[in-house]
Design an enzyme around this catalytic site. Structure first.
Site, PDB file in Angstrom:
ATOM      1  N   HIS A 308       0.857  -1.198   0.000  1.00 51.45           N
ATOM      2  CA  HIS A 308       0.000   0.000   0.000  1.00 51.45           C
ATOM      3  C   HIS A 308       0.886   1.238   0.000  1.00 51.45           C
ATOM      4  CE1 HIS A 308      -3.207   2.786   1.147  1.00 51.45           C
ATOM      5  NE2 HIS A 308      -4.048   1.830   0.772  1.00 51.45           N
ATOM      6  N   ASP A 365      -8.000  -5.188  -0.209  1.00 50.69           N
ATOM      7  CA  ASP A 365      -8.433  -6.064  -1.304  1.00 50.69           C
ATOM      8  C   ASP A 365      -8.046  -7.519  -1.109  1.00 50.69           C
ATOM      9  OD1 ASP A 365      -7.652  -3.247  -3.200  1.00 50.69           O
ATOM     10  OD2 ASP A 365      -9.666  -4.104  -3.060  1.00 50.69           O
TER      11      ASP A 365
HETATM   12  C1  SDX Z   1      -6.236   0.069  -2.955  1.00 48.39           C
HETATM   13  O1  SDX Z   1      -4.406   4.553  -1.939  1.00 48.39           O
HETATM   14  C2  SDX Z   1      -5.351   3.947  -1.367  1.00 48.39           C
HETATM   15  O2  SDX Z   1      -5.782   4.330  -0.299  1.00 48.39           O
HETATM   16  C3  SDX Z   1      -5.925   2.721  -2.115  1.00 48.39           C
HETATM   17  C4  SDX Z   1      -6.967   1.902  -1.377  1.00 48.39           C
HETATM   18  C5  SDX Z   1      -8.239   2.694  -1.141  1.00 48.39           C
HETATM   19  O3  SDX Z   1      -8.962   2.358  -0.190  1.00 48.39           O
HETATM   20  O4  SDX Z   1      -8.554   3.576  -1.987  1.00 48.39           O
HETATM   21  O5  SDX Z   1      -6.448   1.458  -0.126  1.00 48.39           O
HETATM   22  C6  SDX Z   1      -7.373   0.678  -2.198  1.00 48.39           C
HETATM   23  O6  SDX Z   1      -6.025   0.397  -4.090  1.00 48.39           O
HETATM   24  C7  SDX Z   1      -5.345  -0.923  -2.246  1.00 48.39           C
HETATM   25  C8  SDX Z   1      -4.140  -1.412  -3.121  1.00 48.39           C
HETATM   26  C9  SDX Z   1      -4.623  -2.511  -4.054  1.00 48.39           C
HETATM   27  N1  SDX Z   1      -3.569  -2.901  -5.004  1.00 48.39           N
HETATM   28  C10 SDX Z   1      -2.895  -4.077  -4.903  1.00 48.39           C
HETATM   29  O7  SDX Z   1      -3.084  -4.903  -4.011  1.00 48.39           O
HETATM   30  C11 SDX Z   1      -1.911  -4.329  -6.038  1.00 48.39           C
HETATM   31  C12 SDX Z   1      -0.588  -4.897  -5.466  1.00 48.39           C
HETATM   32  N2  SDX Z   1       0.071  -3.842  -4.737  1.00 48.39           N
HETATM   33  C13 SDX Z   1       1.042  -3.039  -5.432  1.00 48.39           C
HETATM   34  O8  SDX Z   1       1.030  -3.004  -6.793  1.00 48.39           O
HETATM   35  C14 SDX Z   1       1.527  -1.808  -4.676  1.00 48.39           C
HETATM   36  O9  SDX Z   1       1.791  -2.209  -3.400  1.00 48.39           O
HETATM   37  C15 SDX Z   1       0.619  -0.585  -4.666  1.00 48.39           C
HETATM   38  C16 SDX Z   1       0.185  -0.194  -6.039  1.00 48.39           C
HETATM   39  C17 SDX Z   1      -0.593  -0.836  -3.825  1.00 48.39           C
HETATM   40  C18 SDX Z   1       1.424   0.559  -4.028  1.00 48.39           C
HETATM   41  O10 SDX Z   1       2.422   0.874  -4.938  1.00 48.39           O
HETATM   42  P1  SDX Z   1       3.619   1.907  -4.521  1.00 48.39           P
HETATM   43  O11 SDX Z   1       3.290   2.639  -3.279  1.00 48.39           O
HETATM   44  O12 SDX Z   1       3.971   2.685  -5.745  1.00 48.39           O
HETATM   45  O13 SDX Z   1       4.809   0.939  -4.132  1.00 48.39           O
HETATM   46  P2  SDX Z   1       5.852   0.335  -5.172  1.00 48.39           P
HETATM   47  O14 SDX Z   1       5.146  -0.324  -6.325  1.00 48.39           O
HETATM   48  O15 SDX Z   1       6.880   1.385  -5.460  1.00 48.39           O
HETATM   49  O16 SDX Z   1       6.518  -0.830  -4.291  1.00 48.39           O
HETATM   50  C19 SDX Z   1       7.554  -0.552  -3.350  1.00 48.39           C
HETATM   51  C20 SDX Z   1       8.378  -1.840  -3.303  1.00 48.39           C
HETATM   52  C21 SDX Z   1       8.857  -2.296  -4.675  1.00 48.39           C
HETATM   53  O17 SDX Z   1      10.040  -3.067  -4.480  1.00 48.39           O
HETATM   54  P3  SDX Z   1      11.512  -2.338  -4.709  1.00 48.39           P
HETATM   55  O18 SDX Z   1      11.441  -1.599  -6.054  1.00 48.39           O
HETATM   56  O19 SDX Z   1      11.672  -1.416  -3.546  1.00 48.39           O
HETATM   57  O20 SDX Z   1      12.477  -3.490  -4.717  1.00 48.39           O
HETATM   58  O21 SDX Z   1       7.551  -2.925  -2.808  1.00 48.39           O
HETATM   59  C22 SDX Z   1       7.405  -3.901  -3.842  1.00 48.39           C
HETATM   60  C23 SDX Z   1       7.792  -3.235  -5.155  1.00 48.39           C
HETATM   61  O22 SDX Z   1       8.309  -4.209  -6.063  1.00 48.39           O
HETATM   62  N3  SDX Z   1       5.982  -4.297  -3.844  1.00 48.39           N
HETATM   63  C24 SDX Z   1       5.535  -5.533  -4.054  1.00 48.39           C
HETATM   64  C25 SDX Z   1       4.131  -5.451  -3.927  1.00 48.39           C
HETATM   65  N4  SDX Z   1       3.783  -4.186  -3.668  1.00 48.39           N
HETATM   66  C26 SDX Z   1       4.922  -3.477  -3.629  1.00 48.39           C
HETATM   67  N5  SDX Z   1       6.188  -6.699  -4.303  1.00 48.39           N
HETATM   68  C27 SDX Z   1       5.402  -7.786  -4.456  1.00 48.39           C
HETATM   69  N6  SDX Z   1       4.053  -7.807  -4.355  1.00 48.39           N
HETATM   70  C28 SDX Z   1       3.380  -6.652  -4.102  1.00 48.39           C
HETATM   71  N7  SDX Z   1       2.057  -6.651  -3.993  1.00 48.39           N
END
Ligand code: SDX
Length: 431
Positions: A308, A365
């Protein structure tokens, strides 16, 4: 920061900046005159460090894992309120008393019908259409029946539009589902509660009286509350952006629905269940292999429902949902193997340093889809359910934006890194 000022050093120059104080959460640094004064802009892809507004609707403390709506804890409102009660809280700044809630509930019930012409609108879609495409299209379409209420600067017109959107969204959602199922549209019934009416329109058939299970109605009420609002997330920020051009409320909400549909945002609930189903169907896939793939930068696989932008602790909504999933499945007598897979995945991920270092926890989710499934909803309806829940949050934020004298049309700057100037070459002379 000292004496209420921040100081930015650019080259040999000091540039004092005002502080934007917060009641709780992060304090802001006002850079609104930076470009005019210093000819530079800030750079913050995804706006992870940038506040675009002041808001008094919802506070999310990502470090503590706290969520409060107008100061009330999500745990308390989820446990004790109806969804329309929370919608009132978000829209009108405080919880209603009994009389106010009854009036608000009656007002919403008065607008649940869609214009009869809308049936042809739904009929125009293929049965295979994703219900989120229908939801956003129909949200724009119904605004054409109420154009006199489309003036964003008329508070009474905005209130009328807000009531109609909240009242009609379950009808639009249910009719989108009925279209995909090839079943007759079921008209709303105003003798039922908001959630019961939605379940009735979703699952009733003209051939028999449908009994609404109070356990399922109660569960859906909690689920909608847990999705009601969440600060400046992607879809809410979209609603604000679109409304800042003085587009009407229906158009702004429809834009928010399209932002929500993405699998990184509200579409994640459908993606989680599809991921868990693939695990269930693939004998070679287990939690350890999934975590290995999730950590592999060369593998596009992500653990959907995890991570998140704001929560660097357990999402309080996921904590409620995890417990709730057990209760609902037990109550409806469903032994869903996906829940055991989800629990195993969560445990393995939370024990893994990659997830611990990045503070990746289950988000709203991760478990919601399992419960939606247990309540009888198909996976392609999960994000629609998220949208019904989030609607009062979108409207409350849009109202706060349109009523804020500080609001300007949203128009971010860029850092241009393309060609500076090239001589034009007529097409006859191009190689
Ligand atoms: C919602 O914003 C809100 O409030 C949203 C929400 C709401 O109520 O409106 O809470 C609802 O959208 C919840 C999120 C649902 N999405 C997912 O579950 C999709 C999977 N999650 C990710 O794609 C990610 O965590 C996000 C999109 C939710 C957040 O993305 P960020 O903040 O841009 O973080 P990032 O992608 O830069 O990740 C940081 C690190 C990375 O690794 P490094 O580059 O540091 O090595 O964490 C890793 C990412 O690769 N990472 C994950 C991961 N999520 C982040 N690795 C594996 N699996 C994951 N799910």
């Amino acid at each position: 920061m000292t004496d209420g000022k921040a100081n930015l050093r650019i080259g040999d120059d000091d540039y004092p900046l005002d502080i934007v104080p917060a009641e709780t959460g992060n304090t802001g640094i006002d850079i609104s005159k930076l470009r005019a004064d210093k000819g530079v802009v800030t750079f913050d892809p995804g706006f992870a460090n940038t506040a675009g507004t002041r808001s008094s609707i919802t506070h999310v403390d990502g470090e503590q894992g706290l969520l409060r709506h107008r100061g009330y804890r999500i745990e308390d409102v989820a446990e004790n309120c109806t969804f329309l009660e929370v919608a009132y809280l978000l829209l009108f700044d405080d919880l209603p008393n009994q009389k106010q809630l009854e009036e608000w509930t009656q007002t919403v019930k008065h607008h649940t019908l869609l214009s009869e012409e809308m049936k042809r609108f739904f009929d125009a879609f293929p049965r295979s259409a994703h219900p989120m495409a229908i939801l956003s299209s129909a949200t724009n379409a119904i605004s054409t029946f109420y154009e006199k209420y489309n003036d964003p600067r008329d508070p009474e017109a905005v209130s009328e539009s807000a009531r109609r959107l909240i009242a009609k969204m379950p009808t639009i959602a249910a009719w989108a589902y009925k279209k995909s199922a090839g079943q007759p549209y079921i008209y709303p019934r105003n003798d039922l509660s908001y959630v019961e009416n939605f379940l009735h329109m979703m699952f009733a058939l003209p051939v028999a009286e449908m009994k609404i299970d109070p356990v399922i109605a109660r569960a859906l009420n909690v689920l909608l509350i847990l999705h009601a609002d969440h600060g400046q997330n992607c879809s809410t920020a979209t609603v604000r952006f679109v409304g800042s051009s003085q587009a009407n409320l229906f158009a702004s909400v429809a834009a928010g629905m399209n932002a929500l549909w993405g699998p990184l945002h509200g579409g994640a609930n459908q993606a989680v269940v599809e991921m868990l189903q693939r695990f269930h169907d693939d004998p070679d896939m287990d939690a350890d292999r999934a975590i290995r793939r999730a950590k592999d930068r060369d593998d596009e696989f992500r653990l959907m429902g995890f991570g998140h932008r704001v929560y660097k602790n357990y999402d309080p909504r996921a904590r409620i949902l995890k417990k709730f999933a057990d209760d609902v499945l037990t109550t409806v007598g469903l032994d869903d193997p996906l829940l055991a897979i989800a629990n195993d995945l969560e445990k393995t991920a939370l024990d893994d340093p990659f997830f611990q270092e990045r503070k990746l926890y289950p988000n709203v989710d991760f478990y919601s889809g399992i419960i939606f499934r247990a309540l009888g909803f198909p996976a392609r309806m999960f994000t629609v359910l998220f949208a019904i829940g989030r609607l009062p949050g979108w409207i409350a934020n849009w109202k706060e934006m349109i009523e804020d004298p500080a609001t300007r049309i949203a128009r971010p700057r860029q850092i241009y890194v393309g060609e500076v100037e090239r001589q034009f070459v007529p097409i006859t002379e191009r190689p």
